[in-house]
Design an enzyme around this catalytic site. Sequence first.
Site, mmCIF file in Angstrom:
data_model
loop_
_atom_site.group_PDB
_atom_site.id
_atom_site.type_symbol
_atom_site.label_atom_id
_atom_site.label_comp_id
_atom_site.label_asym_id
_atom_site.label_seq_id
_atom_site.Cartn_x
_atom_site.Cartn_y
_atom_site.Cartn_z
ATOM 1 N N GLU A 1 33.601 53.173 39.870
ATOM 2 C CA GLU A 1 33.837 51.874 39.229
ATOM 3 C C GLU A 1 32.902 51.671 38.031
ATOM 4 O OE1 GLU A 1 34.596 48.498 41.798
ATOM 5 O OE2 GLU A 1 33.228 47.287 40.599
ATOM 6 N N THR B 1 36.089 46.713 35.928
ATOM 7 C CA THR B 1 36.018 45.325 36.408
ATOM 8 C C THR B 1 36.509 44.340 35.344
ATOM 9 O OG1 THR B 1 33.754 45.025 35.665
ATOM 10 C CG2 THR B 1 34.050 45.855 37.903
ATOM 11 N N HIS C 1 40.964 45.987 37.223
ATOM 12 C CA HIS C 1 40.712 44.811 38.058
ATOM 13 C C HIS C 1 41.323 43.609 37.345
ATOM 14 C CE1 HIS C 1 36.933 46.463 40.319
ATOM 15 N NE2 HIS C 1 37.729 47.451 39.952
ATOM 16 N N GLY D 1 38.229 36.491 42.157
ATOM 17 C CA GLY D 1 37.314 36.198 41.050
ATOM 18 C C GLY D 1 36.519 34.946 41.360
ATOM 19 N N ASP D 2 35.502 34.719 40.572
ATOM 20 C CA ASP D 2 34.683 33.524 40.781
ATOM 21 C C ASP D 2 34.797 32.631 39.565
ATOM 22 O OD1 ASP D 2 33.592 34.103 43.385
ATOM 23 O OD2 ASP D 2 32.563 35.764 42.403
ATOM 24 N N ALA E 1 43.246 35.287 45.958
ATOM 25 C CA ALA E 1 43.707 36.612 45.536
ATOM 26 C C ALA E 1 45.121 36.879 46.040
ATOM 27 C CB ALA E 1 42.747 37.674 46.076
ATOM 28 N N HIS F 1 33.237 37.191 53.433
ATOM 29 C CA HIS F 1 33.094 36.578 52.117
ATOM 30 C C HIS F 1 32.174 35.362 52.262
ATOM 31 C CE1 HIS F 1 34.018 34.256 48.508
ATOM 32 N NE2 HIS F 1 34.276 35.435 47.979
ATOM 33 N N LYS G 1 46.342 39.464 53.640
ATOM 34 C CA LYS G 1 46.310 39.989 52.266
ATOM 35 C C LYS G 1 46.548 41.502 52.278
ATOM 36 C CE LYS G 1 42.184 39.901 50.151
ATOM 37 N NZ LYS G 1 41.027 39.606 49.288
ATOM 38 N N GLN H 1 16.734 44.406 41.764
ATOM 39 C CA GLN H 1 18.132 44.218 41.367
ATOM 40 C C GLN H 1 19.051 44.292 42.591
ATOM 41 O OE1 GLN H 1 20.121 47.563 39.583
ATOM 42 N NE2 GLN H 1 21.035 46.285 37.988
HETATM 43 P P1 FAD Z 1 40.103 35.883 48.172
HETATM 44 O O1 FAD Z 1 40.926 36.866 48.911
HETATM 45 O O2 FAD Z 1 40.814 34.796 47.455
HETATM 46 O O3 FAD Z 1 39.036 35.259 49.197
HETATM 47 C C1 FAD Z 1 38.054 34.313 48.796
HETATM 48 C C2 FAD Z 1 37.774 33.373 49.972
HETATM 49 O O4 FAD Z 1 38.930 32.563 50.217
HETATM 50 C C3 FAD Z 1 37.493 34.098 51.296
HETATM 51 O O5 FAD Z 1 36.525 33.358 52.004
HETATM 52 C C4 FAD Z 1 38.836 34.062 52.018
HETATM 53 O O6 FAD Z 1 38.696 34.123 53.433
HETATM 54 C C5 FAD Z 1 39.354 32.707 51.577
HETATM 55 N N1 FAD Z 1 40.829 32.618 51.597
HETATM 56 C C6 FAD Z 1 41.704 33.571 51.205
HETATM 57 N N2 FAD Z 1 42.969 33.117 51.346
HETATM 58 C C7 FAD Z 1 42.892 31.849 51.825
HETATM 59 C C8 FAD Z 1 43.856 30.838 52.144
HETATM 60 N N3 FAD Z 1 45.158 31.051 52.016
HETATM 61 N N4 FAD Z 1 43.393 29.637 52.580
HETATM 62 C C9 FAD Z 1 42.044 29.384 52.725
HETATM 63 N N5 FAD Z 1 41.095 30.328 52.426
HETATM 64 C C10 FAD Z 1 41.508 31.527 51.983
HETATM 65 N N6 FAD Z 1 34.998 39.706 40.703
HETATM 66 C C11 FAD Z 1 35.320 39.599 39.400
HETATM 67 O O7 FAD Z 1 35.212 38.509 38.817
HETATM 68 N N7 FAD Z 1 35.759 40.696 38.682
HETATM 69 C C12 FAD Z 1 35.918 41.908 39.245
HETATM 70 O O8 FAD Z 1 36.315 42.876 38.594
HETATM 71 C C13 FAD Z 1 35.599 42.048 40.639
HETATM 72 N N8 FAD Z 1 35.757 43.241 41.270
HETATM 73 C C14 FAD Z 1 35.533 43.330 42.612
HETATM 74 C C15 FAD Z 1 35.775 44.540 43.272
HETATM 75 C C16 FAD Z 1 35.562 44.667 44.636
HETATM 76 C C17 FAD Z 1 35.850 45.984 45.311
HETATM 77 C C18 FAD Z 1 35.068 43.541 45.380
HETATM 78 C C19 FAD Z 1 34.801 43.668 46.852
HETATM 79 C C20 FAD Z 1 34.815 42.344 44.746
HETATM 80 C C21 FAD Z 1 35.057 42.198 43.360
HETATM 81 N N9 FAD Z 1 34.846 41.010 42.680
HETATM 82 C C22 FAD Z 1 35.145 40.905 41.346
HETATM 83 C C23 FAD Z 1 34.292 39.843 43.375
HETATM 84 C C24 FAD Z 1 35.385 38.903 43.934
HETATM 85 O O9 FAD Z 1 36.201 38.415 42.886
HETATM 86 C C25 FAD Z 1 34.670 37.750 44.625
HETATM 87 O O10 FAD Z 1 34.061 38.207 45.812
HETATM 88 C C26 FAD Z 1 35.527 36.541 44.904
HETATM 89 O O11 FAD Z 1 34.669 35.450 45.297
HETATM 90 C C27 FAD Z 1 36.502 36.722 46.047
HETATM 91 O O12 FAD Z 1 37.449 37.602 45.722
HETATM 92 P P2 FAD Z 1 38.573 38.032 46.803
HETATM 93 O O13 FAD Z 1 39.548 38.840 46.032
HETATM 94 O O14 FAD Z 1 37.992 38.555 48.029
HETATM 95 O O15 FAD Z 1 39.205 36.543 47.073
#
Ligand code: FAD
Length: 286
Positions: A17, A48, A77, A108-109, A124, A148, A164, A210
């Site tokens: 990555e 990313t 991503h 994403g955040d 997501a 998470h 998911k 870090q």
């Molecule tokens: P989600 O699947 O949306 O989950 C987020 C939270 O919402 C979790 O607590 C989940 O349980 C909850 N949730 C999910 N669905 C529901 C629902 N229907 N109702 C209620 N709650 C729900 N971030 C970036 O900005 N750019 C990147 O390129 C990036 N790359 C990444 C690559 C990897 C391999 C990983 C592990 C993380 C990456 N991230 C990146 C970070 C990621 O975007 C953050 O961790 C973000 O906060 C959550 O992403 P997620 O896809 O897990 O979200």
Amino acid sequence: MARIADLLAAGRTFSFEFFPPKTDGAQLSLGRAIGELEPLAPSFVSVTYGAGGSTRQRTHAVVSWMRKETTLTPMAHLTCQGHVRAEIREILNDYAADGVENILALGGDVPTDGEPAPSDYTYASDLLEDVVADGRFSVGIAAHPELHPRSPDRATDRKFLAAKLSRADFAITQFFFDLDVYVQMVNELADLGVTKPILPGIMPVTNKSQIRRMAELSGAAFPAWLAERLDRTDDAEEIRRIGVDTATELCQGLLDAGAPGLHFYTMNRSTATSEIYANLGLSPTR
Ligand code: FAD
């Protein structure tokens, strides 16, 4: 070119990555890292995406360059934060036109600075549905072995993750340091009826402060055994060596436990990943 779903169906994958560089100097570092890692013949590489769509152009530029100018199979991503449906359609059309076949669909955040851009998506899984429906991509998702940070409890985290992953082709995990947390997550998902490939994310320690900061942000535990090994020294080279050794041990344990591959967070550098690769005896001609 290849779809990651097909690569995983054929055997283990080993992937790297990168993040899109912000400056000319960072661009040169990335180019050097890719030049040094390309001969290891990874199964795929990923790039990313910045919070709230902030690297839309830069991520696209790096992914498309990799597709056209290297032998690598890239995955882009993409996050749902900061995007409306029409933008996502446009982004997917641009990737498809460039021959890119793999997308990691993420939540994403919300960016911490400025007003968040309007978004048609909350989770997501919402973005995942659109990318799956598009039909032109192999689609992965993120998994968090140590939950998470926004999940209220373990059961809720696993319930949404299982839903998911059942719609995606594969998952890649947040980094972690203890083998058990990965094995436990895989077992919990299997108990919920989901057995799609889950690629463990590997982050070798190269810098003590870090890695502690990153672990805190991502919800990964920084285990006492690792802190104890690192706290024996302040020598940068020794810390890097401990990082490579402990990551090698974790990777070997994961492969022995049946992980479908390894995904390395390279931080746009080649040395630690190359050393772990060599320690594991992974052949570039695989
Ligand atoms: P989600 O699947 O949306 O989950 C987020 C939270 O919402 C979790 O607590 C989940 O349980 C909850 N949730 C999910 N669905 C529901 C629902 N229907 N109702 C209620 N709650 C729900 N971030 C970036 O900005 N750019 C990147 O390129 C990036 N790359 C990444 C690559 C990897 C391999 C990983 C592990 C993380 C990456 N991230 C990146 C970070 C990621 O975007 C953050 O961790 C973000 O906060 C959550 O992403 P997620 O896809 O897990 O979200």
